[in-house]
Design an enzyme around this catalytic site. Structure first.
Site, mmCIF file in Angstrom:
data_model
loop_
_atom_site.group_PDB
_atom_site.id
_atom_site.type_symbol
_atom_site.label_atom_id
_atom_site.label_comp_id
_atom_site.label_asym_id
_atom_site.label_seq_id
_atom_site.Cartn_x
_atom_site.Cartn_y
_atom_site.Cartn_z
ATOM 1 N N ARG A 59 -18.531 -4.083 -3.557
ATOM 2 C CA ARG A 59 -18.781 -5.006 -2.723
ATOM 3 C C ARG A 59 -19.457 -4.613 -2.160
ATOM 4 N NH1 ARG A 59 -13.699 -4.985 -3.400
ATOM 5 N NH2 ARG A 59 -12.596 -3.595 -2.399
ATOM 6 N N GLU A 96 -6.413 8.995 0.369
ATOM 7 C CA GLU A 96 -5.191 9.041 0.605
ATOM 8 C C GLU A 96 -3.779 9.894 -0.584
ATOM 9 O OE1 GLU A 96 -1.279 6.416 1.675
ATOM 10 O OE2 GLU A 96 -2.794 5.484 0.653
#
Length: 176
Positions: A59, A96
């Site tokens: 994006r 993560e």
């Protein structure tokens, strides 16, 4: 009058249960909202010399292209490993659950160029930090990092500010 935050849709439990996904495609799809976001992302950098805008996949490409157009400067994409056809340099960063690698063409920036780094969302700061490292390895200078959304509870802003980065975000969402 609507704010940028008013144009952002929240989708619960995407991509995993417990995640509140902040969807900027609703902002991009509204002409007025998109214009407001681009203008506000640029505002703190008015009058500063900027040679290139760097957008982080994916994006950040949409935002970065529009901002580069407004500034009449070039746009440089930083992509996930394996997506660029020419000779690249790469930077790994921590996710993560594991690691990922970002790449940029090795001739995309020149030493001394002033660069604005752009993406839609600042979470943990790992992707932005990888982008900064790539930019600096080419001898260019990051004059600022601009985001639509900051998720302050995830610590990305603090991570980038610890690198002496100027961080600008249009809105925040708590608890993400």
């Amino acid at each position: 009058m609507k704010t940028v935050q008013d144009y952002i849709r929240t989708i619960p439990d995407f991509p995993h249960e417990g995640i509140m996904f902040r969807d900027v495609t609703t902002l991009f799809g509204d002409a007025r909202g998109f214009r407001i976001a681009i203008d506000q992302l640029l505002h703190p950098y008015a009058g500063q010399p900027i040679d290139k805008v760097v957008g982080l996949e994916a994006r950040g490409f949409i935002l970065g292209g529009a901002i580069a157009h407004q500034l009449s400067v070039g746009f440089v994409p930083i992509r996930k490993k394996g997506k660029l056809p020419g000779k690249t340099i790469e930077q790994s960063y921590t996710l993560e659950y594991g690691e990922a690698i970002m790449e940029v063409h090795d001739d995309a920036l020149q030493a001394g160029e002033k660069v604005l780094l752009v993406d839609d969302l600042l979470a943990t700061g790992g992707t932005a930090e990888a982008g900064i490292k790539l930019i600096e390895r080419m001898g260019a200078e990051v004059i600022g990092c601009a985001f639509i959304i900051d998720l302050p509870d995830l610590g990305g802003r603090k991570k980038l500010e610890a690198l002496d980065m100027n961080v600008h975000a249009l809105c925040e969402f708590e608890g993400d």
